[in-house]
Design a protein around this motif. Structure first.
Motif, PDB file in Angstrom:
ATOM      1  N   TRP A   1       0.818  -1.215   0.000  1.00 53.85           N
ATOM      2  CA  TRP A   1       0.000   0.000   0.000  1.00 53.85           C
ATOM      3  C   TRP A   1       0.849   1.260   0.000  1.00 53.85           C
ATOM      4  CZ3 TRP A   1       0.532   3.472   3.969  1.00 53.85           C
ATOM      5  CH2 TRP A   1       1.204   3.025   5.107  1.00 53.85           C
ATOM      6  N   THR A   2       2.104   1.135   0.397  1.00 55.73           N
ATOM      7  CA  THR A   2       2.974   2.304   0.444  1.00 55.73           C
ATOM      8  C   THR A   2       3.340   2.823  -0.947  1.00 55.73           C
ATOM      9  OG1 THR A   2       4.832   0.777   0.653  1.00 55.73           O
ATOM     10  CG2 THR A   2       3.999   1.780   2.684  1.00 55.73           C
ATOM     11  N   VAL A   3       3.173   2.000  -1.981  1.00 53.58           N
ATOM     12  CA  VAL A   3       3.486   2.427  -3.349  1.00 53.58           C
ATOM     13  C   VAL A   3       2.324   3.280  -3.861  1.00 53.58           C
ATOM     14  CG1 VAL A   3       4.009   1.704  -5.706  1.00 53.58           C
ATOM     15  CG2 VAL A   3       4.903   0.391  -3.765  1.00 53.58           C
TER      16      VAL A   3
ATOM     17  N   ALA B   1      -4.014  -1.540  -9.524  1.00 63.09           N
ATOM     18  CA  ALA B   1      -3.475  -0.581  -8.557  1.00 63.09           C
ATOM     19  C   ALA B   1      -1.981  -0.852  -8.422  1.00 63.09           C
ATOM     20  CB  ALA B   1      -4.187  -0.748  -7.220  1.00 63.09           C
ATOM     21  N   PRO B   2      -1.206   0.146  -8.058  1.00 63.45           N
ATOM     22  CA  PRO B   2      -1.557   1.536  -7.767  1.00 63.45           C
ATOM     23  C   PRO B   2      -1.726   2.362  -9.039  1.00 63.45           C
ATOM     24  CG  PRO B   2       0.799   1.239  -7.595  1.00 63.45           C
ATOM     25  CD  PRO B   2       0.235  -0.114  -7.904  1.00 63.45           C
ATOM     26  N   PRO B   3      -2.102   3.634  -8.913  1.00 64.77           N
ATOM     27  CA  PRO B   3      -2.200   4.490 -10.097  1.00 64.77           C
ATOM     28  C   PRO B   3      -0.873   4.516 -10.849  1.00 64.77           C
ATOM     29  CG  PRO B   3      -3.131   5.586  -8.186  1.00 64.77           C
ATOM     30  CD  PRO B   3      -2.458   4.350  -7.680  1.00 64.77           C
ATOM     31  N   ARG B   4      -0.980   4.625 -12.183  1.00 71.50           N
ATOM     32  CA  ARG B   4       0.217   4.583 -13.016  1.00 71.50           C
ATOM     33  C   ARG B   4       0.482   5.923 -13.668  1.00 71.50           C
ATOM     34  NH1 ARG B   4       1.783  -0.898 -15.226  1.00 71.50           N
ATOM     35  NH2 ARG B   4       0.713  -2.383 -13.887  1.00 71.50           N
ATOM     36  N   LEU B   5       1.760   6.218 -13.805  1.00 73.94           N
ATOM     37  CA  LEU B   5       2.220   7.276 -14.686  1.00 73.94           C
ATOM     38  C   LEU B   5       2.941   6.610 -15.842  1.00 73.94           C
ATOM     39  CD1 LEU B   5       3.803   9.892 -12.244  1.00 73.94           C
ATOM     40  CD2 LEU B   5       1.456   9.804 -13.091  1.00 73.94           C
ATOM     41  N   GLU B   6       2.840   7.214 -17.008  1.00 74.95           N
ATOM     42  CA  GLU B   6       3.562   6.724 -18.178  1.00 74.95           C
ATOM     43  C   GLU B   6       4.499   7.825 -18.653  1.00 74.95           C
ATOM     44  OE1 GLU B   6       3.024   3.617 -19.435  1.00 74.95           O
ATOM     45  OE2 GLU B   6       1.374   3.153 -18.069  1.00 74.95           O
ATOM     46  N   SER B   7       5.777   7.507 -18.762  1.00 75.34           N
ATOM     47  CA  SER B   7       6.764   8.445 -19.285  1.00 75.34           C
ATOM     48  C   SER B   7       7.307   7.901 -20.596  1.00 75.34           C
ATOM     49  CB  SER B   7       7.920   8.647 -18.297  1.00 75.34           C
ATOM     50  OG  SER B   7       7.481   9.265 -17.109  1.00 75.34           O
ATOM     51  N   LEU B   8       7.315   8.749 -21.609  1.00 78.20           N
ATOM     52  CA  LEU B   8       7.852   8.378 -22.915  1.00 78.20           C
ATOM     53  C   LEU B   8       9.046   9.270 -23.201  1.00 78.20           C
ATOM     54  CD1 LEU B   8       7.702   6.762 -25.540  1.00 78.20           C
ATOM     55  CD2 LEU B   8       6.071   8.451 -26.411  1.00 78.20           C
ATOM     56  N   VAL B   9      10.198   8.659 -23.468  1.00 80.66           N
ATOM     57  CA  VAL B   9      11.442   9.393 -23.666  1.00 80.66           C
ATOM     58  C   VAL B   9      11.774   9.426 -25.149  1.00 80.66           C
ATOM     59  CG1 VAL B   9      13.874   9.557 -23.026  1.00 80.66           C
ATOM     60  CG2 VAL B   9      12.210   8.611 -21.408  1.00 80.66           C
ATOM     61  N   PHE B  10      12.009  10.622 -25.670  1.00 76.53           N
ATOM     62  CA  PHE B  10      12.409  10.817 -27.060  1.00 76.53           C
ATOM     63  C   PHE B  10      13.920  11.043 -27.099  1.00 76.53           C
ATOM     64  CE2 PHE B  10       8.043  12.412 -26.690  1.00 76.53           C
ATOM     65  CZ  PHE B  10       7.402  11.636 -27.643  1.00 76.53           C
ATOM     66  N   ARG B  11      14.660   9.987 -27.414  1.00 71.45           N
ATOM     67  CA  ARG B  11      16.121  10.030 -27.439  1.00 71.45           C
ATOM     68  C   ARG B  11      16.631  10.710 -26.161  1.00 71.45           C
ATOM     69  NH1 ARG B  11      14.903  11.012 -33.039  1.00 71.45           N
ATOM     70  NH2 ARG B  11      15.395   9.130 -34.226  1.00 71.45           N
ATOM     71  N   GLU B  12      17.537  11.703 -26.303  1.00 74.97           N
ATOM     72  CA  GLU B  12      17.975  12.474 -25.146  1.00 74.97           C
ATOM     73  C   GLU B  12      17.403  13.882 -25.189  1.00 74.97           C
ATOM     74  OE1 GLU B  12      20.134  11.401 -22.329  1.00 74.97           O
ATOM     75  OE2 GLU B  12      19.036   9.747 -23.220  1.00 74.97           O
ATOM     76  N   ASP B  13      16.278  14.041 -25.893  1.00 73.01           N
ATOM     77  CA  ASP B  13      15.681  15.364 -26.069  1.00 73.01           C
ATOM     78  C   ASP B  13      14.642  15.698 -25.016  1.00 73.01           C
ATOM     79  OD1 ASP B  13      17.224  15.762 -28.289  1.00 73.01           O
ATOM     80  OD2 ASP B  13      15.637  15.363 -29.740  1.00 73.01           O
TER      81      ASP B  13
ATOM     82  N   VAL C   1      11.310  14.193 -22.136  1.00 73.96           N
ATOM     83  CA  VAL C   1      10.555  13.186 -21.390  1.00 73.96           C
ATOM     84  C   VAL C   1       9.122  13.685 -21.289  1.00 73.96           C
ATOM     85  CG1 VAL C   1      10.293  11.943 -19.209  1.00 73.96           C
ATOM     86  CG2 VAL C   1      12.588  12.510 -20.053  1.00 73.96           C
ATOM     87  N   LEU C   2       8.190  12.920 -21.830  1.00 70.14           N
ATOM     88  CA  LEU C   2       6.766  13.247 -21.763  1.00 70.14           C
ATOM     89  C   LEU C   2       6.115  12.327 -20.742  1.00 70.14           C
ATOM     90  CD1 LEU C   2       4.160  14.625 -22.802  1.00 70.14           C
ATOM     91  CD2 LEU C   2       4.061  12.843 -24.572  1.00 70.14           C
ATOM     92  N   THR C   3       5.631  12.885 -19.639  1.00 67.56           N
ATOM     93  CA  THR C   3       4.983  12.103 -18.581  1.00 67.56           C
ATOM     94  C   THR C   3       3.511  12.468 -18.517  1.00 67.56           C
ATOM     95  OG1 THR C   3       7.026  11.983 -17.290  1.00 67.56           O
ATOM     96  CG2 THR C   3       4.972  11.557 -16.119  1.00 67.56           C
ATOM     97  N   ARG C   4       2.663  11.462 -18.527  1.00 68.99           N
ATOM     98  CA  ARG C   4       1.217  11.658 -18.462  1.00 68.99           C
ATOM     99  C   ARG C   4       0.615  10.722 -17.417  1.00 68.99           C
ATOM    100  NH1 ARG C   4       0.601  15.825 -18.935  1.00 68.99           N
ATOM    101  NH2 ARG C   4      -1.636  15.684 -19.325  1.00 68.99           N
ATOM    102  N   PRO C   5      -0.556  11.083 -16.864  1.00 70.00           N
ATOM    103  CA  PRO C   5      -1.183  10.271 -15.804  1.00 70.00           C
ATOM    104  C   PRO C   5      -1.933   9.073 -16.377  1.00 70.00           C
ATOM    105  CG  PRO C   5      -2.476  12.231 -16.212  1.00 70.00           C
ATOM    106  CD  PRO C   5      -1.255  12.359 -17.079  1.00 70.00           C
ATOM    107  N   GLY C   6      -1.209   8.087 -16.870  1.00 66.06           N
ATOM    108  CA  GLY C   6      -1.835   6.881 -17.371  1.00 66.06           C
ATOM    109  C   GLY C   6      -1.642   6.692 -18.859  1.00 66.06           C
ATOM    110  N   LEU C   7      -1.816   5.442 -19.303  1.00 62.50           N
ATOM    111  CA  LEU C   7      -1.601   5.092 -20.700  1.00 62.50           C
ATOM    112  C   LEU C   7      -2.594   5.776 -21.626  1.00 62.50           C
ATOM    113  CD1 LEU C   7      -0.025   3.309 -22.725  1.00 62.50           C
ATOM    114  CD2 LEU C   7      -1.818   1.603 -22.402  1.00 62.50           C
TER     115      LEU C   7
END
Length: 417
Positions: free
Chosen positions: A297-299, A322-334, A336-342
């Motif tokens: 539950w701590t996660v 569970a738990p809620p997920r974040l999705e981060s998509l990395v474009f090379r080294e340019d 990082v796009l993080t959104r609250p879920g897929l």
């Protein structure tokens, strides 16, 4: 203690905006002054078997002091300000201390993937024009410090080699001894950092401290990280994805960072059970294994980190868990796009103009051919030439080099443009 008092104390422990803009060592010092006993860096797993050293747990006060001592020692090397110094570690607290010390000393840390062989290491040193490298004595069956001494024979500009022990060979400066010396250097304003696009040693990429701070801020816009929490990560901090989602996010918020590197099930299980509010960060390749693992539950969130190109359709239905997920998509080294879920990530890629992005930091669009473009300080990076620091442009739209594949009004994949 009331909930209000806990929140107030956590807010006081987070570095202020001036510290964030000055670089990660300034964030470390600011948090050390406001919450010295808070855990800053922690290792998990069988580090003794991996590198011959016990797992490390440093408070903000202790980590700040060690970084200051190391920075003072590196400053005594008499290198020109802004010299490029490699940081070649497998991950963990020592890797973080080394990176922060180079930055605090007024030099440019160049984060190098641990998996490089000697030929790649030599190519990376040459391409980034390094004058020094910090590393470790043992890494599993490898002996990185010893490997570096052989590589250095062919690198005439490489002047300084240093390593945490054990197993530090002759001719390599002991970082353990340096950390015990008296005297602490206050961090200077950061000059930025260098990473390598797609782990390619011949493609170093430069970004300013402000650009890194913007990338971290764009990520934290979706991740409400509090100072009394920790990030538990399976990602090393040798590229943008690991720095933004791990060390950078933790120090910016004044929170803790715990790494499980190398991964082993027993160490990971013990780390998960620690009674600390946790933001778990994992590479996308690990999500299938995690799906079968009951998380405590701590996660509070599970942050799954992908690299473009990526197939998003394989994750259908994952958000019900569970738990809620974040999705981060990395474009090379340019970027990082993080959104609250897929679903939110897929919708953002399909219709970025409709997405509630922090556009002052990172704006994304699709051009007439349907390819992704972006602009903003969070993606302001540039190839690093030899002998110069490049200009980075935050205002011009640039091609990401990828396009989303749409089906039913949403993105099911991202492919090379």
């Amino acid at each position: 203690m009331s909930a209000f008092a806990v929140a107030e104390r956590a807010a006081r422990a987070a570095p202020d905006a001036s510290a964030r803009s000055a670089g990660l060592p300034a964030c470390l010092v600011a948090a050390a002054r406001s919450a010295p006993e808070r855990t800053a860096l922690r290792d998990s797993g069988d580090r003794a078997a991996w590198c011959g050293r016990p797992p490390i747990t440093w408070t903000y006060a202790a980590a700040s002091e060690i970084v200051g001592r190391l920075a003072r020692g590196i400053g005594a090397w008499r290198l020109p300000p802004g010299s490029r110094i490699g940081v070649w570690f497998s991950g963990g607290a020592e890797a973080a201390l080394a990176h922060l010390a180079v930055e605090a000393a007024g030099h440019l840390p160049c984060a190098m993937p641990a998996g490089w062989d000697s030929a790649q290491l030599s190519a990376g040193i040459e391409a980034a024009d390094l004058l020094g490298v910090l590393t470790e004595g043992r890494r599993g069956a490898r002996r990185p410090a010893e490997e570096l001494t052989h590589v250095a024979i062919r690198q005439f500009r490489l002047r300084y080699l240093a390593a945490f022990g054990p197993g530090v060979p002759d001719g390599v400066i002991s970082l353990d001894a340096m950390a015990l010396e008296r005297g602490v250097a206050e961090p200077v304003a950061s000059r930025g950092l260098v990473t390598f696009a797609d782990g390619d040693p011949e493609r170093p990429v430069y970004r300013t401290a402000a650009a890194l701070a913007a990338a971290i801020a764009a990520h934290l816009d979706v991740l409400p990280l509090a100072a009394d929490e920790r990030i538990l990560t399976l990602l090393p901090a040798h590229d943008l994805r690991g720095l933004v989602t791990g060390l950078g996010a933790a120090l910016t918020a004044g929170a803790g960072l715990e790494t499980v590197i190398p991964f082993e099930a027993a160490g990971f299980g013990s780390a998960l059970l620690r009674p600390v509010p946790t933001r778990l960060v994992v590479p996308a390749v690990a999500q299938a294994a995690l799906a079968a693992l009951p998380l405590p539950w701590t996660v509070r969130t599970l942050n799954v980190v992908h690299r473009a190109p990526v197939d998003l359709s394989l994750r259908a239905g994952a958000e019900a868990a569970a738990p809620p997920r974040l999705e981060s998509l990395v474009f090379r080294e340019d970027a990082v796009l993080t959104r609250p879920g897929l679903r939110d990530l897929a919708a953002t890629l399909a219709y970025p103009e409709r997405a509630p992005l922090p556009r002052a930091l990172l704006a994304i669009a699709r051009d007439a051919e349907g390819n992704l473009t972006y602009r903003g300080p969070a993606c302001a990076a540039a190839p690093l030439p030899r002998g110069a620091i490049p200009e980075t442009d935050a205002e011009t739209w640039r091609s990401a080099g990828y396009r989303p594949i749409l089906s039913g009004g949403t993105a099911v994949a991202v492919e090379n443009a």
